[in-house]
Design an enzyme around this catalytic site. Structure first.
Site, PDB file in Angstrom:
ATOM      1  N   LYS A 120     -13.681  -5.807   3.139  1.00  0.00           N
ATOM      2  CA  LYS A 120     -12.372  -6.111   2.625  1.00  0.00           C
ATOM      3  C   LYS A 120     -13.573  -7.798   2.944  1.00  0.00           C
ATOM      4  O   LYS A 120     -13.741  -7.499   4.361  1.00  0.00           O
ATOM      5  CB  LYS A 120     -11.513  -5.826   3.301  1.00  0.00           C
ATOM      6  N   GLU A 164      -5.937   2.151   2.154  1.00  0.00           N
ATOM      7  CA  GLU A 164      -6.830   1.744   3.109  1.00  0.00           C
ATOM      8  C   GLU A 164      -6.729   2.515   4.019  1.00  0.00           C
ATOM      9  O   GLU A 164      -5.062   2.513   4.683  1.00  0.00           O
ATOM     10  CB  GLU A 164      -5.913   0.195   2.972  1.00  0.00           C
ATOM     11  N   CYS A 179      -5.691  -4.621   1.483  1.00  0.00           N
ATOM     12  CA  CYS A 179      -4.021  -5.289   1.999  1.00  0.00           C
ATOM     13  C   CYS A 179      -3.802  -6.308   2.296  1.00  0.00           C
ATOM     14  O   CYS A 179      -3.284  -7.277   0.822  1.00  0.00           O
ATOM     15  CB  CYS A 179      -4.282  -4.397   3.541  1.00  0.00           C
TER      16      CYS A 179
END
Length: 484
Positions: free
Chosen positions: A301, A239, A352
């Site tokens: 995301k 990321e 994440c």
């Protein structure tokens, strides 16, 4: 033991006493668990800990209520279901919830862990809490024998039964098959480029992080050409590996393209990209970058971090909390799962802290992912324990879905986790490193994938209904007393 202690401390108390006990139980736990947020400020640690402890306060009230229900032998069951209900609520509200600190995440290498393959993380929580409740029941029974005519084997039978239940639940995980056989395999390389510094200002000067990952990839390509390392089928970057939007900054695009063409295989690139239609918003993406055709499919995301990647009630709160101005733009959430074809592999991209959310990972696997990739950037919280906490979630997800989990982090911890939850490789924090591995690709689904959230909803509803029953019985008792 902690579950048993809370059950005993709330047993026979009023709902208000149970709530205060749960709150006092929760605050120090979350303060220690979330101390990594002190990078942002200790007020953030305290504030979030109080919010999370409020859920344990509600559970404490529920534990006190159900301890008064008839059939004491069922008390451990109500206790376990209330733990699932508490985590169900905390995983969803406020602002999409914050699942850190679940019982399941504390048991990613215990006899309970294989239960995840049957009912996901909620079933692991249920197993742990049922064991704790049963031990509490046994302890309570033995304590009462001291003042009820002394100890005798017959009077101790309920305690023995409770211990037997605890032992059976603990051992149940050993009977759960964890699927690991590969339908296929693929060779991968994970690049950890490292950052300029830890903390809130980890980005450093523009292009620094991107150049770190480009240079590490170019070095990998040299080793491949020299025959020191076998050529992988694909490469994974973490990321935010590109700290500039490659579609807006030509230099960033050129550097990524240079690295991808040098390695000669597709690279999954983590980048922050300006939203194409909504001015002022940014998307946190994983982009499949091909050495011939360039950037292609991407995943955005779905669950941005509140107050970290977007600010709720920005206009009002920014005037009071000036630090929120350090989040200049809000991240825009994606609207689909992260199943991406990266070279010969169909990977499920999870970015994440999305790995903490059951439904995001499960939907990705059910959409066809044969392996799971967690692109993450933990540089802000390096050497604080947070990267370790996130890594153990990957262990649970591997067993839950019968898939290898590949964690790619900018500054660590990058890791390769096999489908049985074993951490095969891992990097150190704040080092530039490259992991190479052959990972299995799997098509089969676990029972947890098939049943989805049904076990969690059922167990949570049983917990809520047990509280409702306790309230109704209590009111009926008070009404009868008034009538007499």
């Amino acid at each position: 033991m902690a579950v048993a202690a809370l059950a005993l401390l709330t047993h026979g108390r009023t709902a208000r006493q149970g709530a205060w006990t749960g709150f006092a139980f929760g605050v120090p736990f979350f303060l220690l668990l979330l101390k990594w947020l002190s990078v942002v400020g200790w007020d953030a640690v305290v504030g979030l800990s109080i919010i999370e402890a409020a859920f344990l306060a509600l559970m404490g009230a529920g534990l006190a209520l159900v301890s008064r229900l008839p059939v004491p032998a069922l008390w451990p069951l109500w206790t376990a279901c209330l733990w699932v209900a508490e985590e169900w609520a905390r995983d969803r509200v406020p602002f999409g919830g914050f699942p850190w600190g679940r019982l399941a995440f504390a048991n990613t290498g215990s006899p309970y862990t294989p239960l995840a393959a049957l009912g996901g993380a909620p079933l692991v929580t249920f197993g742990v809490a049922l064991t704790g409740g049963a031990l509490a029941g046994a302890a309570l029974t033995l304590w009462r024998l001291r003042g009820a005519g002394g100890f005798s084997p017959r009077r101790a039978l309920p305690a023995a039964g409770a211990v037997a239940v605890a032992a059976a639940v603990t051992a149940a995980g050993f009977a759960v098959p964890v699927p690991t056989a590969a339908d296929d395999s693929v060779d991968i390389a994970v690049v950890q480029g490292n950052v300029q510094q830890a903390g809130m200002d980890f980005l450093g000067r523009p292009m620094k992080i991107l150049n770190n990952h480009v240079n590490a990839t170019l070095d990998l390509a040299k080793d491949i050409r020299a025959g020191r390392i076998a050529k992988p089928d694909l490469v994974i970057w973490p990321e935010n590996a590109s700290d500039l939007d490659p579609f807006q900054y030509r230099e960033a695009y050129a550097r990524i393209d240079e690295a991808v063409k040098s390695i000669g295989v597709p690279v999954l690139v983590g980048a922050l990209v300006d939203h194409p239609t909504k001015q002022g918003y940014v998307e946190n993406q994983g982009i499949v970058w091909d050495p011939k055709s360039g950037p292609g499919a991407s995943y955005t995301k779905q669950h941005p971090v509140p107050f970290g990647e977007y600010v709720p009630f920005r206009q009002e709160l920014s005037k009071v909390i000036t630090r929120l101005q350090r989040v200049p733009r809000d991240f825009y959430p994606g609207d689909h799962t992260g199943v991406l074809n990266v070279g010969p592999a169909r990977l499920g991209d999870v970015i994440c802290f999305e790995v903490a959310y059951d439904e995001i990972v499960r939907d990705t696997v059910n959409a066809g992912a044969r392996a799971i990739v967690v692109q993450t950037n933990n540089a802000t919280y390096g050497r604080s324990g947070q990267p370790e906490q996130q890594l153990v979630m990957s262990r649970l997800r591997a067993i839950e879905h019968g898939r290898p989990v590949i964690t790619a982090a900018t500054s660590g911890i990058s890791a390769v986790v096999s489908p049985d939850g074993t951490i095969e490789q891992r990097t150190k924090e704040f080092t530039q490193d490259v992991l190479t591995a052959r990972i299995p690709l799997r098509d089969g689904k676990t029972l947890a994938d098939r049943v989805g959230a049904i076990p969690e909803w059922v167990l949570a509803m049983v917990g809520v209904l047990s509280c409702a029953a306790a309230i109704m019985i209590g009111r009926r008792g008070r009404t009868d007393e008034k009538g007499q």
